[in-house]
Design an enzyme around this catalytic site. Structure first.
Site, PDB file in Angstrom:
ATOM      1  CD1 TRP A  95       2.466   7.245   0.296  1.00 49.65           C
ATOM      2  CD2 TRP A  95       4.576   7.937   0.007  1.00 49.65           C
ATOM      3  NE1 TRP A  95       3.231   6.665   1.288  1.00 49.65           N
ATOM      4  CE2 TRP A  95       4.530   7.068   1.127  1.00 49.65           C
ATOM      5  CE3 TRP A  95       5.803   8.488  -0.364  1.00 49.65           C
ATOM      6  CZ2 TRP A  95       5.675   6.757   1.874  1.00 49.65           C
ATOM      7  CZ3 TRP A  95       6.938   8.174   0.386  1.00 49.65           C
ATOM      8  CH2 TRP A  95       6.857   7.314   1.487  1.00 49.65           C
ATOM      9  CB  SER A 152      -0.964   5.500  -2.983  1.00 50.59           C
ATOM     10  OG  SER A 152      -0.196   6.515  -2.350  1.00 50.59           O
ATOM     11  CG  ASP A 153       1.814   4.037   3.290  1.00 47.73           C
ATOM     12  OD1 ASP A 153       2.910   4.633   3.165  1.00 47.73           O
ATOM     13  OD2 ASP A 153       1.631   3.100   4.088  1.00 47.73           O
ATOM     14  CG  PHE A 154       2.633  -2.215   0.886  1.00 46.06           C
ATOM     15  CD1 PHE A 154       1.912  -3.009   0.001  1.00 46.06           C
ATOM     16  CD2 PHE A 154       3.296  -2.829   1.940  1.00 46.06           C
ATOM     17  CE1 PHE A 154       1.854  -4.390   0.160  1.00 46.06           C
ATOM     18  CE2 PHE A 154       3.242  -4.205   2.114  1.00 46.06           C
ATOM     19  CZ  PHE A 154       2.520  -4.989   1.215  1.00 46.06           C
ATOM     20  CD1 TRP A 165       1.892   2.321   7.957  1.00 50.01           C
ATOM     21  CD2 TRP A 165       1.359   4.321   8.789  1.00 50.01           C
ATOM     22  NE1 TRP A 165       1.979   3.247   6.929  1.00 50.01           N
ATOM     23  CE2 TRP A 165       1.663   4.478   7.418  1.00 50.01           C
ATOM     24  CE3 TRP A 165       1.000   5.453   9.532  1.00 50.01           C
ATOM     25  CZ2 TRP A 165       1.627   5.715   6.767  1.00 50.01           C
ATOM     26  CZ3 TRP A 165       0.965   6.685   8.885  1.00 50.01           C
ATOM     27  CH2 TRP A 165       1.268   6.808   7.524  1.00 50.01           C
TER      28      TRP A 165
END
Length: 233
Positions: free
Chosen positions: A150, A169-171, A211
């Site tokens: 990440w 894997s980035d929230f 995002w």
């Protein structure tokens, strides 16, 4: 291509963001709705001092709020006179100084390993790094203690301006995916990777809009509460 300016360098985007956005809107209707709401792709790579300095900062900032990490980083850098911060001077500094600045023992071990691997060439300089492929960069940099996939993906997107990185894997990216496609739960990595095939070769741009989807949702929620408050008053 990297252009130096005052000790730092800007890495230019290697793709046309307008064409990237047009392609994403064409191949993905749901993402296209987010793009329409969010507007143009405005991200440009941040200045890069060196891979060593970028990764050093990333290690300090791990698992901390921005304010707390900035305070620690400021204390660390106060120990280095102008232009003396380097892998060699990091190795020469006692662990106690880093610990007193607020770094955990694990992070001290990580930055010392980063310094060692920069000196031995495992972590390349910027001129070499910009010529390497994404997978090669990831495989090299995760050899450093405390640096995971990440962290390298964030370097690829935000410092090197790479167009085709999907940090599953980035929230924020996962939540944006959930919101964009109306899912009840956060998606699994395979689900995102499978769907993301249609975004190639602009998965970084798609991630940026995921995002933005989180921001749009948050703003809508805030505005909704304000409107509700006014109506109640």
């Amino acid at each position: 291509m990297a252009h130096a300016a005052g000790g730092a360098a800007h890495v230019e985007l290697s793709f046309d963001p307008v064409k990237a956005v047009a392609r994403l809107r064409r191949v993905d209707r749901e993402l296209g709705r987010v793009i329409k709401q969010a507007g143009p792709f405005t991200h440009r790579p941040e200045k890069v001092q060196s891979p060593f300095q970028s990764l050093f900062r990333a290690i300090v900032y791990q698992q901390l709020s921005g304010k707390a990490a900035a305070t620690i980083m400021g204390r660390v850098m106060a120990n280095y006179p102008k232009r003396s911060f380097s892998p060699k001077t990091v190795l020469a500094m006692s662990d106690k100084v880093f610990r007193e600045a607020g770094m955990s023992r694990a992070k001290v071990l990580s930055v010392k390993d980063l310094a060692t691997k920069t000196i031995d060439g495992t972590v390349p300089g910027l001129a070499r790094l910009v010529k390497m492929g994404d997978e090669e960069i990831i495989s090299r940099l995760i050899e450093v203690r405390g640096i995971g996939v990440w962290t390298v993906e964030m370097l690829l997107i935000f410092r090197l301006g790479r167009p085709d990185v999907l940090p599953v894997s980035d929230f924020g990216v996962r939540k944006g995916f959930m919101l964009t496609y109306g899912l009840k739960d956060l998606p699994h990595a395979k689900q995102m990777l499978d769907h993301g095939e249609r975004w190639r070769p602009f998965r970084s741009v798609a991630s940026w809009y995921l995002w933005r989807a989180v921001e749009l949702s948050r703003n809508a929620e805030t505005n909704g509460k304000k409107s509700s408050g006014k109506a109640g008053g």
